[in-house]
Design an enzyme around this catalytic site. Structure first.
Site, mmCIF file in Angstrom:
data_model
loop_
_atom_site.group_PDB
_atom_site.id
_atom_site.type_symbol
_atom_site.label_atom_id
_atom_site.label_comp_id
_atom_site.label_asym_id
_atom_site.label_seq_id
_atom_site.Cartn_x
_atom_site.Cartn_y
_atom_site.Cartn_z
ATOM 1 N N ASP A 1 -9.949 -6.113 -0.503
ATOM 2 C CA ASP A 1 -9.773 -4.751 0.002
ATOM 3 C C ASP A 1 -10.392 -4.728 1.399
ATOM 4 O O ASP A 1 -11.606 -4.858 1.552
ATOM 5 C CB ASP A 1 -10.484 -3.769 -0.945
ATOM 6 C CG ASP A 1 -10.346 -2.315 -0.502
ATOM 7 O OD1 ASP A 1 -10.101 -2.063 0.698
ATOM 8 O OD2 ASP A 1 -10.505 -1.431 -1.363
ATOM 9 N N ARG B 1 12.890 5.659 -4.158
ATOM 10 C CA ARG B 1 11.738 5.096 -4.868
ATOM 11 C C ARG B 1 11.525 3.632 -4.470
ATOM 12 O O ARG B 1 10.410 3.131 -4.488
ATOM 13 C CB ARG B 1 11.914 5.230 -6.391
ATOM 14 C CG ARG B 1 10.832 4.507 -7.192
ATOM 15 C CD ARG B 1 10.582 5.075 -8.577
ATOM 16 N NE ARG B 1 11.774 5.408 -9.325
ATOM 17 C CZ ARG B 1 12.611 4.536 -9.893
ATOM 18 N NH1 ARG B 1 12.396 3.236 -9.793
ATOM 19 N NH2 ARG B 1 13.671 4.948 -10.544
ATOM 20 N N TYR C 1 -15.290 -0.445 -4.344
ATOM 21 C CA TYR C 1 -15.047 0.999 -4.252
ATOM 22 C C TYR C 1 -15.108 1.616 -5.657
ATOM 23 O O TYR C 1 -14.674 0.991 -6.630
ATOM 24 C CB TYR C 1 -13.665 1.193 -3.618
ATOM 25 C CG TYR C 1 -13.213 2.620 -3.531
ATOM 26 C CD1 TYR C 1 -13.762 3.488 -2.595
ATOM 27 C CD2 TYR C 1 -12.222 3.108 -4.381
ATOM 28 C CE1 TYR C 1 -13.337 4.799 -2.507
ATOM 29 C CE2 TYR C 1 -11.789 4.417 -4.301
ATOM 30 C CZ TYR C 1 -12.356 5.261 -3.358
ATOM 31 O OH TYR C 1 -11.930 6.559 -3.286
ATOM 32 N N LYS D 1 -7.439 5.886 5.275
ATOM 33 C CA LYS D 1 -8.653 5.825 6.073
ATOM 34 C C LYS D 1 -8.323 5.450 7.527
ATOM 35 O O LYS D 1 -7.757 6.254 8.224
ATOM 36 C CB LYS D 1 -9.637 4.842 5.430
ATOM 37 C CG LYS D 1 -9.761 5.004 3.898
ATOM 38 C CD LYS D 1 -10.393 6.313 3.479
ATOM 39 C CE LYS D 1 -10.298 6.586 1.989
ATOM 40 N NZ LYS D 1 -10.809 5.537 1.129
HETATM 41 C C1 LIG Z 1 -10.647 5.225 -0.184
HETATM 42 C C2 LIG Z 1 -10.711 3.823 -0.605
HETATM 43 C C3 LIG Z 1 -9.850 3.329 -1.596
HETATM 44 C C4 LIG Z 1 -8.870 4.225 -2.314
HETATM 45 O O1 LIG Z 1 -7.888 4.742 -1.448
HETATM 46 P P1 LIG Z 1 -7.098 6.107 -1.751
HETATM 47 O O2 LIG Z 1 -6.124 6.151 -0.626
HETATM 48 O O3 LIG Z 1 -8.096 7.218 -1.745
HETATM 49 O O4 LIG Z 1 -6.471 5.965 -3.089
HETATM 50 C C5 LIG Z 1 -9.940 2.000 -1.919
HETATM 51 N N1 LIG Z 1 -10.828 1.178 -1.328
HETATM 52 C C6 LIG Z 1 -11.696 1.619 -0.385
HETATM 53 C C7 LIG Z 1 -12.655 0.666 0.226
HETATM 54 C C8 LIG Z 1 -11.662 2.951 0.002
HETATM 55 O O5 LIG Z 1 -12.512 3.376 0.936
#
Ligand SMILES: *Cc1c(COP(=O)(O)O)cnc(C)c1O
Length: 397
Positions: free
Chosen positions: A182, A57, A110, A207
């Site tokens: 982000d 963990r 997001y 992504k």
């Molecule tokens: C997809 C996404 C998230 C969340 O990520 P997950 O891996 O699906 O939890 C956060 N910020 C942006 C800009 C995203 O495209």
């Protein structure tokens, strides 16, 4: 590895330290715990006086390779990882926010992040202020009213707005705020926000970093004292990245630069094509010269990215007819995959929002988000073109 160029780092960084038995690739270590015959050694590792692993963990060798690679790509002192991008965001915010704190952010975060700000943080007594995403004066005004955290995203989802990161990060630091961004849409290939003055950059590794839509993950990079605090929150609260996902993300990242370069080029060509299509009302892509944030993007990004969106005449009806005709595009949520993905934000990234909330965020119900893959560009454009040609003419208003 700091002397090498980013594409070289994407291949070599983080891996050498984890190799055993002459293996050339990092092993997937599934072991949950790590044993020690020597009680003094065990104690030294358990108390952090010596490097090593105790329990899955907290840390894992495969996961460590992933963290080290992202850390080098962002030019950060440290990085820690999470089971998902949303875990990276929630754990990072929870590490630093206390009841009575104030967060300044933008309307276009997001969808899931927006839910944290509207639904969960207020329950913990945290006040969140939403600014018009590309209204820099408004953002600076709200920052000047005082805040503990400035939370940004650029480019934004789904209309690709651009924030002058250097400018607002400075305003945040002037009031002593922690500045978080982000960076998922840009990936570390196109933008390195730590160089622009932010304190923490986080990614949904699901992504671009992974790039194949086959592993969930999240990561945050920044100064060691900040990352240590976030790591401590995560190791106790348990949103740990799995060894298998770490490996898939690590493998995906080796081609990050090749993929993103092709995605940047494809997105630009698709955006330029869409500008010439009579069905298309608006194209949102920071690489286009008439995009509101183009000049800032040119200054702070190394590439304009693989994401774009566009709205069509006939709105939602047209979207419903058009998308099934597009063959070289997965109709799905998510983005940043090697294959092209399309979807309406009302069904994907912003499905948690009401139509009124989407309208307030400037998201037309007939908007299509397009995540360019690495396919041949002629095939992609021909595919979109033939799909438009199949639309019933009566939709055209
Ligand atoms: C997809 C996404 C998230 C969340 O990520 P997950 O891996 O699906 O939890 C956060 N910020 C942006 C800009 C995203 O495209």
């Amino acid at each position: 590895m700091t002397q090498y160029k980013p594409s070289t780092k994407a291949l070599w960084s983080g891996e050498q330290e984890q190799l055993r038995y002459g293996a050339t690739q990092v092993p997937v270590v599934h072991s949950v715990s790590y044993g020690y015959e020597d009680m003094d050694e065990w104690h030294a590792i358990a108390t952090g006086q010596r490097e090593g692993h105790i329990y899955g963990r907290n840390t894992n060798p495969t996961t460590q390779a992933f963290e080290d690679k992202v850390k080098e790509l962002e030019g950060a002192e440290a990085a820690t990882s999470f089971s998902t991008g949303m875990a990276a965001i929630s754990n990072t915010l929870n590490t630093f926010l206390r009841p009575g704190d104030r967060v300044v952010t933008i309307k276009d975060t997001y969808g899931g992040t927006n839910k944290i700000f509207t639904e969960f943080l207020p329950k913990s007594g945290v006040d969140v202020v939403f600014c018009e995403t590309d209204d820099h004066e408004e953002i600076e005004r709200e920052i000047a009213n005082g805040c503990q955290v400035l939370y940004l995203e650029s480019p934004t989802n789904p209309t690709l707005k651009i924030i002058d990161i250097k400018r607002v990060a400075k305003a945040g630091h002037d009031v002593g705020a922690l500045v978080i961004i982000d960076g998922t849409f840009a990936s570390p290939v196109n933008q390195n926000p730590l160089e622009l003055g932010v304190d923490l950059v986080l990614h949904s590794a699901t992504k671009y970093l992974g790039g194949h839509s086959d592993a969930l993950g999240g990561v945050v990079c920044g100064a060691k004292d900040l990352i240590d605090q976030i790591y401590h929150y995560r190791e106790i609260n348990g949103a740990t990245l799995s060894p298998m996902a770490s490996y898939l993300l690590l493998r995906g990242m080796k081609t990050l630069h090749l993929r993103v370069k092709q995605q940047n080029a494809n997105a630009m060509k698709v955006a330029q094509y869409l500008k010439t299509n009579e069905w298309v009302e608006d194209v949102f892509y920071p690489g286009l010269q008439d995009h509101k944030g183009h000049d800032i993007a040119k200054k702070q990004m190394k590439g304009f990215g693989g994401m774009l969106s566009f709205s069509v005449k006939g709105g939602l009806e047209t979207v419903h007819h058009l998308l099934p005709h597009m063959k070289l595009a997965k109709k799905a949520a998510s983005l940043g995959c090697v294959q092209t993905i399309v979807g309406p934000p009302r069904t994907t990234s912003h499905v948690e929002c009401t139509p009124e909330e989407r309208a307030a965020m400037g998201i037309p119900e007939g908007l299509i988000r397009y995540s360019a893959g690495i396919e041949d560009i002629d095939d992609l454009i021909n595919d979109i073109d033939q799909a438009f040609k199949k639309l019933p003419k009566e939709l055209y208003v």
